[in-house]
Design an enzyme around this catalytic site. Structure first.
Site, mmCIF file in Angstrom:
data_model
loop_
_atom_site.group_PDB
_atom_site.id
_atom_site.type_symbol
_atom_site.label_atom_id
_atom_site.label_comp_id
_atom_site.label_asym_id
_atom_site.label_seq_id
_atom_site.Cartn_x
_atom_site.Cartn_y
_atom_site.Cartn_z
ATOM 1 N N HIS A 1 13.558 -19.045 -31.461
ATOM 2 C CA HIS A 1 14.595 -19.461 -32.414
ATOM 3 C C HIS A 1 15.203 -20.794 -32.007
ATOM 4 O O HIS A 1 15.023 -21.256 -30.878
ATOM 5 C CB HIS A 1 15.682 -18.394 -32.569
ATOM 6 C CG HIS A 1 16.518 -18.134 -31.348
ATOM 7 N ND1 HIS A 1 16.218 -17.166 -30.421
ATOM 8 C CD2 HIS A 1 17.656 -18.719 -30.890
ATOM 9 C CE1 HIS A 1 17.130 -17.155 -29.472
ATOM 10 N NE2 HIS A 1 18.020 -18.097 -29.718
ATOM 11 N N GLU B 1 19.863 -19.442 -35.197
ATOM 12 C CA GLU B 1 21.103 -18.936 -34.628
ATOM 13 C C GLU B 1 22.199 -19.967 -34.861
ATOM 14 O O GLU B 1 21.947 -21.171 -34.786
ATOM 15 C CB GLU B 1 20.894 -18.713 -33.120
ATOM 16 C CG GLU B 1 22.112 -18.190 -32.384
ATOM 17 C CD GLU B 1 21.850 -18.000 -30.880
ATOM 18 O OE1 GLU B 1 20.858 -18.568 -30.356
ATOM 19 O OE2 GLU B 1 22.642 -17.307 -30.229
#
Ligand code: CO
Length: 134
Positions: A79, A130
């Site tokens: 991520h 995120e």
């Protein structure tokens, strides 16, 4: 809305080997490993001048990165994390745009002791994203 790139997270099957690659081969400064049982990972931070790389190794039997490593046996980018000033305002704005926030939408405290949320990869160019409030 989003600010600086806070970190790129790379899932690895073997944290020690990952540390050898970053600290040894690439000559980066790498932190000591931190076990984060509530996130199901052990993490090290690679400190770069402009951002961080986090190496994540599964911890425990129910790690959220276990399935990813099953599909990517050598590891891979898991991520990206962007900084935001106000995570609740960012969440509400994204939900209004139709983006999916993972979990129940309540920020959790992340590896840096700051509130974080994850956004569905299908809504962000195939990349788990995120947000961290800084
Ligand atoms: Co992260």
């Amino acid at each position: 809305m989003i600010g600086r790139l806070n970190h790129v997270a790379i899932a690895v099957p073997d944290l020690e080997a990952g540390v050898k690659t970053y600290a040894g081969v690439l000559g980066a400064r790498v932190s000591a490993p931190q076990a984060l049982p509530e996130h199901g990972v052990t993490v090290v931070f690679v400190e770069l001048p402009n951002t961080k790389i986090e190496l994540l190794e599964p911890l425990g039997g129910n790690s959220p990165i276990a399935a990813f490593l099953e599909r990517n046996k050598a590891g891979g980018i898991h991520h990206l994390c962007y900084e935001v000033d106000d995570i609740l305002a960012a969440r509400d704005q994204l939900k209004a745009e139709g983006a999916r926030v993972l979990g129940d939408g309540t920020p959790k405290i992340g590896a840096h002791g700051k509130p974080v949320l994850f956004l569905h990869p299908k809504d962000f160019c195939g990349t788990l994203t995120e947000l961290e409030q800084v």
